[in-house]
Scaffold this motif. Structure first.
Motif, PDB file in Angstrom:
ATOM      1  N   LEU A  45      -1.857   8.191  -0.152  1.00  0.00           N
ATOM      2  CA  LEU A  45      -1.170   7.255  -1.027  1.00  0.00           C
ATOM      3  C   LEU A  45      -0.781   7.983  -2.305  1.00  0.00           C
ATOM      4  O   LEU A  45      -1.605   8.678  -2.912  1.00  0.00           O
ATOM      5  CB  LEU A  45      -2.123   6.098  -1.338  1.00  0.00           C
ATOM      6  CG  LEU A  45      -1.589   4.856  -1.979  1.00  0.00           C
ATOM      7  CD1 LEU A  45      -0.432   4.278  -1.186  1.00  0.00           C
ATOM      8  CD2 LEU A  45      -2.688   3.825  -2.084  1.00  0.00           C
ATOM      9  N   ARG A  54      -1.546   0.981  -6.304  1.00  0.00           N
ATOM     10  CA  ARG A  54      -2.409   1.614  -5.301  1.00  0.00           C
ATOM     11  C   ARG A  54      -3.309   0.594  -4.615  1.00  0.00           C
ATOM     12  O   ARG A  54      -3.485   0.627  -3.405  1.00  0.00           O
ATOM     13  CB  ARG A  54      -3.277   2.697  -5.948  1.00  0.00           C
ATOM     14  CG  ARG A  54      -2.585   4.002  -6.109  1.00  0.00           C
ATOM     15  CD  ARG A  54      -3.580   5.081  -6.527  1.00  0.00           C
ATOM     16  NE  ARG A  54      -2.890   6.069  -7.321  1.00  0.00           N
ATOM     17  CZ  ARG A  54      -2.888   6.129  -8.645  1.00  0.00           C
ATOM     18  NH1 ARG A  54      -3.589   5.276  -9.351  1.00  0.00           N
ATOM     19  NH2 ARG A  54      -2.209   7.054  -9.260  1.00  0.00           N
ATOM     20  N   ARG A 106      -3.142  -0.190  -0.725  1.00  0.00           N
ATOM     21  CA  ARG A 106      -4.319   0.125   0.087  1.00  0.00           C
ATOM     22  C   ARG A 106      -4.743  -1.085   0.911  1.00  0.00           C
ATOM     23  O   ARG A 106      -5.045  -0.965   2.106  1.00  0.00           O
ATOM     24  CB  ARG A 106      -5.461   0.588  -0.818  1.00  0.00           C
ATOM     25  CG  ARG A 106      -6.530   1.348  -0.086  1.00  0.00           C
ATOM     26  CD  ARG A 106      -7.583   1.927  -1.017  1.00  0.00           C
ATOM     27  NE  ARG A 106      -6.997   2.909  -1.916  1.00  0.00           N
ATOM     28  CZ  ARG A 106      -7.082   2.858  -3.251  1.00  0.00           C
ATOM     29  NH1 ARG A 106      -7.735   1.893  -3.842  1.00  0.00           N
ATOM     30  NH2 ARG A 106      -6.533   3.795  -3.985  1.00  0.00           N
TER      31      ARG A 106
END
Length: 139
Positions: free
Chosen positions: A50, A66, A70
């Protein structure tokens, strides 16, 4: 109590060469993210990396991007765990305002594209004249 079936987990890309290798594969673009992926020959399953660049915003915004990606990756990847591929997701600022189902749909479509196995090409010997070009002036 029954034994649980062997569960495949999602691996992580941690080293720069792994990210670069995934970047050399197929790409899928949306306004919210770019997904890069490359199938592997080994049986290590699906691995993700990522990335959110500093250009996107301040640290708190990048961290929120993020976290959203995720969580979406863990749900979207469930249908693709049997594939052996390295995938890098590059998040953009639009991830912050996108609806969660839209992120899931983007990732699902992207995983279908970037984890697709390479086409098997027939051997050159079986194709007659496969290497010849029409109108070639080479002797």
């Amino acid at each position: 109590m029954r034994d649980a079936p062997a569960r495949r987990t999602i691996g992580r890309l941690t080293k720069r060469p792994e990210f670069l290798a995934a970047a050399s594969g197929r790409r899928f673009h949306t306004e919210r993210m770019t997904v890069q992926g490359r199938p592997r020959d080994d049986a290590n399953g699906l691995r993700f990396g990522l990335t959110v660049t500093k250009r996107v915003g301040h640290a708190t915004e990048r961290n929120r991007i993020r976290r959203r990606l995720r969580a979406a990756i863990h749900l979207a990847a469930v249908d693709h765990l049997t594939r052996n591929a390295d995938v890098v997701v590059i998040g953009r600022r639009e991830v912050l305002s996108a609806a969660y189902p839209v992120l899931l749909d983007d990732l699902d479509r992207a995983l279908k594209v970037v984890t697709k196995p390479k086409p098997v090409r027939p051997a050159a010997a079986s194709l007659s004249g496969a290497g010849e070009r029409r109108g070639s002036s080479h002797a």
